[in-house]
Design an enzyme around this catalytic site. Sequence first.
Site, PDB file in Angstrom:
ATOM      1  N   SER A 121      -3.616  -0.124  29.843  1.00  0.00           N
ATOM      2  CA  SER A 121      -2.916   1.162  28.466  1.00  0.00           C
ATOM      3  C   SER A 121      -3.308  -0.529  27.566  1.00  0.00           C
ATOM      4  CB  SER A 121      -1.088   0.459  28.973  1.00  0.00           C
ATOM      5  OG  SER A 121      -0.097   0.599  28.028  1.00  0.00           O
ATOM      6  N   LYS A 171       0.110   3.340  36.889  1.00  0.00           N
ATOM      7  CA  LYS A 171      -0.318   4.080  35.363  1.00  0.00           C
ATOM      8  C   LYS A 171      -0.110   5.329  35.078  1.00  0.00           C
ATOM      9  CE  LYS A 171      -1.985   3.902  31.174  1.00  0.00           C
ATOM     10  NZ  LYS A 171      -3.219   4.862  30.828  1.00  0.00           N
ATOM     11  N   HIS A 174       3.974   5.420  34.647  1.00  0.00           N
ATOM     12  CA  HIS A 174       3.806   4.778  33.389  1.00  0.00           C
ATOM     13  C   HIS A 174       3.681   5.654  32.256  1.00  0.00           C
ATOM     14  CE1 HIS A 174       1.418   3.332  29.623  1.00  0.00           C
ATOM     15  NE2 HIS A 174       2.059   1.770  29.837  1.00  0.00           N
ATOM     16  N   ASN A 175       2.913   6.653  32.541  1.00  0.00           N
ATOM     17  CA  ASN A 175       2.189   7.116  30.916  1.00  0.00           C
ATOM     18  C   ASN A 175       3.724   8.542  31.217  1.00  0.00           C
ATOM     19  OD1 ASN A 175       0.276   5.908  30.568  1.00  0.00           O
ATOM     20  ND2 ASN A 175      -0.970   7.182  30.023  1.00  0.00           N
ATOM     21  N   GLU A 178       6.031   6.548  29.402  1.00  0.00           N
ATOM     22  CA  GLU A 178       5.661   7.011  27.521  1.00  0.00           C
ATOM     23  C   GLU A 178       6.262   8.105  27.471  1.00  0.00           C
ATOM     24  OE1 GLU A 178       1.527   8.170  25.311  1.00  0.00           O
ATOM     25  OE2 GLU A 178       1.446   6.122  26.688  1.00  0.00           O
TER      26      GLU A 178
END
Length: 299
Positions: A121, A171, A174-175, A178
């Site tokens: 990221s 990840k 995480h996205n 987001e």
Amino acid sequence: MQLGMVGLGRMGANMTRRLMKDGHRVVVTDVDERAVHDLVGEGAAGAASVSELIEKLPAPRVVWLMVPAGDATEAVFAEALAHLDQGDILIDGANSHYTDTRRRGEEADRRGVRMLDAGVSGGVWGLAEGYNLMVGGEEGAFETARPALETLAPDNGVAHVGPVGAGHFVKMVHNGIEYGLLQAYGEGFEALAAYPHAELDLERIAELWTHGAVVRSWLLELLARAFAQDPALDGIHGYIDDSGMGRWTVDFGVEQAVPLPAISAALFARFRSRQDDSFSAKVVAALRNQFGGHPVREA
């Protein structure tokens, strides 16, 4: 240390530059010969193929794949694995689906090659600010690659999060987060823009909230910057693409019965942004007209 970088797009090229700036020797290759030429001009060693790149590295070799997830990663992974030796390290820095990564990790393990999966990221700011790295794989391989990982990351910006697949899973989530954050900011500022009694200074509000407010974040800093460049965002069409990781997060929620209402809604809002005229909205308008005589707007 010495390592290879396969893939010199927006991320791979700048990651190479950050590594070289800290004294690492990087051998690079890409399907775009110009991208290789440019980085050779900046101090990298060039290679015409993955196999040539591997030949130019000392054992144990460390090869970082930074190509698009899916077929491209699958092809480059197979090519690299065919030329790596026992004890070498193969790092996948793409946004691969964690189940694909686990499968590739098992394949690499059968060949004696140690695999790391790095969720990355940082985007276009990574060259200057550093990349946040979520790394899965064998602990020993992580320690071998640590000098390069710590160069790429800001202070406290890299962690070994689990076995192969864990880095890409972290990840992915995480996205997904987001997606939800971006949607919340988007809806909130749409409400601010609709204030009926005065025209509010959205840039000032975004900047204000970065100082001590509960909702402060780097995203708000970037939003203030965007409003400074285009106060009404008139130059931007409200079409929002998705990389696929939000979909994977929602899929995981369905498979494991993990409730993800905010992330799911944010994903569907992106789908809605791509419609010039929503058919479902037409259906609702027609039904309201039929049962209640509510007026409809002519197309």
